[in-house]
Design an enzyme around this catalytic site. Structure first.
Site, mmCIF file in Angstrom:
data_model
loop_
_atom_site.group_PDB
_atom_site.id
_atom_site.type_symbol
_atom_site.label_atom_id
_atom_site.label_comp_id
_atom_site.label_asym_id
_atom_site.label_seq_id
_atom_site.Cartn_x
_atom_site.Cartn_y
_atom_site.Cartn_z
ATOM 1 N N GLY A 234 0.582 -2.959 1.606
ATOM 2 C CA GLY A 234 -0.247 -2.029 0.843
ATOM 3 C C GLY A 234 -1.664 -2.009 1.370
ATOM 4 O O GLY A 234 -1.897 -2.217 2.570
ATOM 5 N N SER A 235 -2.618 -1.791 0.475
ATOM 6 C CA SER A 235 -4.017 -1.611 0.888
ATOM 7 C C SER A 235 -4.707 -2.959 1.133
ATOM 8 O O SER A 235 -4.282 -3.996 0.612
ATOM 9 C CB SER A 235 -4.779 -0.838 -0.186
ATOM 10 N N GLY A 239 -4.310 -6.211 -1.131
ATOM 11 C CA GLY A 239 -3.792 -7.346 -0.360
ATOM 12 C C GLY A 239 -4.666 -8.576 -0.503
ATOM 13 O O GLY A 239 -4.169 -9.699 -0.658
ATOM 14 N N CYS A 290 1.857 3.047 7.465
ATOM 15 C CA CYS A 290 0.933 1.983 7.873
ATOM 16 C C CYS A 290 0.690 2.026 9.372
ATOM 17 O O CYS A 290 -0.416 1.786 9.846
ATOM 18 C CB CYS A 290 1.467 0.627 7.448
ATOM 19 N N GLU A 386 -8.901 3.890 7.252
ATOM 20 C CA GLU A 386 -7.500 4.306 7.150
ATOM 21 C C GLU A 386 -7.439 5.477 6.172
ATOM 22 O O GLU A 386 -7.783 5.329 4.996
ATOM 23 C CB GLU A 386 -6.618 3.154 6.643
HETATM 24 P P1 NDP Z 1 -1.987 -0.584 -3.307
HETATM 25 O O1 NDP Z 1 -2.257 -1.525 -2.229
HETATM 26 O O2 NDP Z 1 -2.823 -0.715 -4.542
HETATM 27 O O3 NDP Z 1 -0.454 -0.667 -3.753
HETATM 28 C C1 NDP Z 1 0.557 -1.283 -2.967
HETATM 29 C C2 NDP Z 1 1.491 -2.069 -3.868
HETATM 30 O O4 NDP Z 1 0.755 -3.085 -4.548
HETATM 31 C C3 NDP Z 1 2.142 -1.233 -4.964
HETATM 32 O O5 NDP Z 1 3.445 -1.710 -5.218
HETATM 33 C C4 NDP Z 1 1.242 -1.513 -6.155
HETATM 34 O O6 NDP Z 1 1.882 -1.256 -7.389
HETATM 35 C C5 NDP Z 1 0.954 -2.989 -5.956
HETATM 36 N N1 NDP Z 1 -0.246 -3.482 -6.633
HETATM 37 C C6 NDP Z 1 -1.354 -2.794 -7.008
HETATM 38 N N2 NDP Z 1 -2.244 -3.623 -7.596
HETATM 39 C C7 NDP Z 1 -1.682 -4.864 -7.600
HETATM 40 C C8 NDP Z 1 -2.110 -6.150 -8.063
HETATM 41 N N3 NDP Z 1 -3.287 -6.327 -8.667
HETATM 42 N N4 NDP Z 1 -1.289 -7.198 -7.885
HETATM 43 C C9 NDP Z 1 -0.089 -7.049 -7.269
HETATM 44 N N5 NDP Z 1 0.369 -5.850 -6.844
HETATM 45 C C10 NDP Z 1 -0.423 -4.784 -6.986
HETATM 46 O O7 NDP Z 1 -2.104 0.878 -2.715
HETATM 47 P P2 NDP Z 1 -2.263 2.284 -3.437
HETATM 48 O O8 NDP Z 1 -0.908 2.724 -3.869
HETATM 49 O O9 NDP Z 1 -3.314 2.252 -4.503
HETATM 50 O O10 NDP Z 1 -2.762 3.201 -2.218
HETATM 51 C C11 NDP Z 1 -4.128 3.184 -1.851
HETATM 52 C C12 NDP Z 1 -4.312 3.074 -0.355
HETATM 53 O O11 NDP Z 1 -3.672 1.900 0.123
HETATM 54 C C13 NDP Z 1 -3.678 4.182 0.481
HETATM 55 O O12 NDP Z 1 -4.501 5.298 0.549
HETATM 56 C C14 NDP Z 1 -3.508 3.511 1.809
HETATM 57 O O13 NDP Z 1 -4.711 3.562 2.526
HETATM 58 C C15 NDP Z 1 -3.201 2.072 1.450
HETATM 59 N N6 NDP Z 1 -1.755 1.798 1.487
HETATM 60 C C16 NDP Z 1 -1.256 1.207 2.616
HETATM 61 C C17 NDP Z 1 0.094 1.004 2.717
HETATM 62 C C18 NDP Z 1 0.690 0.407 3.949
HETATM 63 O O14 NDP Z 1 1.865 0.649 4.241
HETATM 64 N N7 NDP Z 1 -0.027 -0.419 4.669
HETATM 65 C C19 NDP Z 1 1.032 1.382 1.664
HETATM 66 C C20 NDP Z 1 0.395 1.946 0.496
HETATM 67 C C21 NDP Z 1 -0.946 2.145 0.451
HETATM 68 P P3 NDP Z 1 1.593 0.143 -8.145
HETATM 69 O O15 NDP Z 1 1.697 1.214 -7.113
HETATM 70 O O16 NDP Z 1 2.660 0.198 -9.148
HETATM 71 O O17 NDP Z 1 0.214 0.037 -8.696
#
Ligand code: NDP
Length: 484
Positions: A234-235, A239, A290, A386
């Site tokens: 994720g982000s 992370g 990603c 990104e």
């Molecule tokens: P996040 O990093 O917030 O979400 C990724 C995952 O983490 C989701 O399953 C989310 O659940 C979960 N999550 C969110 N907050 C927490 C927490 N406090 N503790 C544990 N898990 C958590 O990304 P976003 O969906 O908000 O996207 C925002 C930006 O992140 C994008 O614009 C992009 O730049 C980046 N991103 C990068 C990705 C990659 O593949 N590297 C994938 C997705 C996003 P939930 O969605 O249910 O909140």
């Protein structure tokens, strides 16, 4: 609830200990179709109590029947699950298209990749072993590769099936019991997959799925004292929060946090061969990848030609609903569209060399025009951050040294590619680029289930995919026997 009338699972429940159960708090979240903005159903809003039950079930599985399965049994089960996933490719693809907005052919490719991960890790399960180590006279020393125990998997919304395949597949192959928290915007295929695993005989509790919000179910999972390893994609911001949360329990974390991946086109490159990769690697999955290639670095002598040809391709890109199966679908959510619109505004004073065509795009859907910005300064926010949408920047360079400085000039380091016929330059660049993967005269190698994947810098740490992932999902025990 969806266009798919043959759902073989209940999407509003959690799967805990092999049973479909309602969330303890009785609360639900609306499920939206990103192509239309319509609400198409509801999913469980899992909370700490649901995570607690899931972790308890995983611990019991680890200590029970699942923990006693041999590597061969685990491998056979994963291989069979891969076969079942293949027979369900069409249903899984349609679910994903409605839930995530992926054009059908991209969703199909994800389902096939999920099956491939299961085949790969099914085959690898009984190939992982420790070593014997020569030591002092009178000793026999060997190492054992053992599962961590309970692994937590936080999966984002962009490639649910592929990321589940690479993380849950490798974790199960090595004998871990998993708790999966899918993204709130992309739960359906995670739930469908877990039910298929149940159908092929995965013991109860070996894979538990709790949908919900990141800040609730996700945070409860990463901070749970019963979890022994966390895999997060994720982000960067989330992370680093996940890592901090896991640190309280001294739990290892694999972070895959995206990038700003460059493709570098030298003047001697085969431009015909490069062109499809240059554009596709930026717009695939509407740029929500990603490993998307969002920076195209081009030698000044071929810059105009490459930009012109990329712009022509942009002019042909068709954007519309997932079910129309065009080149680019909608973004995952209105929130994500707002972020991308903000980036497009940042480039309003730049030359937009190419833009895609919106075709039959319903008003409520989250559509943006794929955009190529030309002549972008390497330090501009569009060339540094990104974006996670179908937006690429073209940057000119003078020579190899400048290309390298620009390529390495962001906080990220996930993927890069070098397009050149010069073999010595290929080797120099591959060595000098700071990145988890470098491709020479290609990009992405078609997904490469077998190829270790992960980042340096803010792209994260740890490796998933390939055989390497099996090391990450195990811990090494050294046994030193003194027998005289
Ligand atoms: P996040 O990093 O917030 O979400 C990724 C995952 O983490 C989701 O399953 C989310 O659940 C979960 N999550 C969110 N907050 C927490 C927490 N406090 N503790 C544990 N898990 C958590 O990304 P976003 O969906 O908000 O996207 C925002 C930006 O992140 C994008 O614009 C992009 O730049 C980046 N991103 C990068 C990705 C990659 O593949 N590297 C994938 C997705 C996003 P939930 O969605 O249910 O909140």
């Amino acid at each position: 609830m969806t266009e798919n009338n043959d759902l073989w699972f209940d999407p509003s429940k959690c799967l805990i200990n092999g049973e479909w159960v309602a969330p303890v708090g009785g609360e639900y979240l609306a499920l939206e179709n990103p192509s239309t903005g319509e609400v198409i159903g509801q999913i469980a809003r899992g909370q700490a109590a649901d995570i607690d039950a899931a972790v308890g079930a995983a611990q019991a599985a680890r200590d029970g029947e699942w923990g006693r399965w041999s590597a061969l049994q685990r491998g056979r089960m994963l291989t069979e699950l891969g076969r079942l996933v293949l027979t369900k490719t069409e249903e899984l693809a349609r679910l994903e298209a409605q839930d995530v907005g992926k054009p059908l052919k991209q969703a199909r490719a994800d389902a096939i990749a999920l099956a491939r991960y299961l085949e790969f890790y099914g085959g690898a399960a009984d190939k992982l072993h420790g070593e014997t180590i020569p030591y002092l006279e009178g000793y026999t020393v060997y190492t054992l590769r053992e599962p961590h125990g309970v692994t937590g998997h936080i999966v984002p919304w962009n490639y649910p099936m592929q990321i589940i395949g690479r993380s849950v597949g490798a974790a199960l192959a090595t004998g871990n019991a998993c708790v999966l928290k899918p993204a709130e915007d992309a739960c359906l295929t995670a739930l469908a997959f877990a039910d298929l695993a149940r159908q092929v005989g995965l013991p109860a509790g070996a894979l538990n799925v709790v949908p919900g919000l990141g800040g609730e179910a996700g945070a409860a999972l990463t901070g749970h004292g019963g979890v022994n390893h966390i895999s997060f994609t994720g982000s960067v911001m989330t992370g680093s929060m996940v890592q901090a949360s896991a640190a309280k329990n001294v739990v290892p974390v694999t972070l895959e946090l995206g990038g700003k991946s460059p493709q570098i086109v030298f003047e001697d490159a085969d431009i015909d061969a490069a062109l499809p990769f240059l554009v596709n690697a930026g717009i695939q999955n509407a740029g929500q990848t990603c490993s998307a290639s969002s920076r195209i670095l081009i030698h000044k002598n071929v810059y105009d030609q490459v930009v012109e040809r990329m712009a022509a391709r942009y002019g042909e890109l068709r954007v519309g609903p997932a079910m129309d199966d065009l080149d680019v679908g909608p973004l995952i959510s209105a929130k994500q569209k707002g972020i991308i619109d903000g980036f497009l505004d940042l480039g309003s004073d730049l030359e937009a060399a190419g833009r895609g065509v919106l075709e039959n795009a319903p008003d409520g859907g989250n559509y943006v025009r794929p955009t190529l910005f030309a002549g972008v300064d390497a330090h501009h926010a569009l060339a540094q951050d990104e974006i996670f949408g179908p937006v690429q920047v073209a940057i000119a360079f003078e020579d190899e040294a400048e290309a390298l400085a620009i390529a390495n000039g962001t906080d990220y380091g996930l993927v890069a590619s070098v397009w050149t016929a010069n073999g010595a330059r290929q080797m120099r660049m591959a060595k000098a680029i700071r990145s988890g993967q470098v491709f020479i005269n290609n990009y992405g190698a078609g997904g490469g289930v077998e190829l270790p994947f992960g980042g340096v810098g803010k792209s994260g740490h740890g490796r998933e995919k390939g055989f390497e992932a099996l090391y990450g999902f195990t811990t090494l025990k050294t046994v030193a026997a003194y027998h005289g």
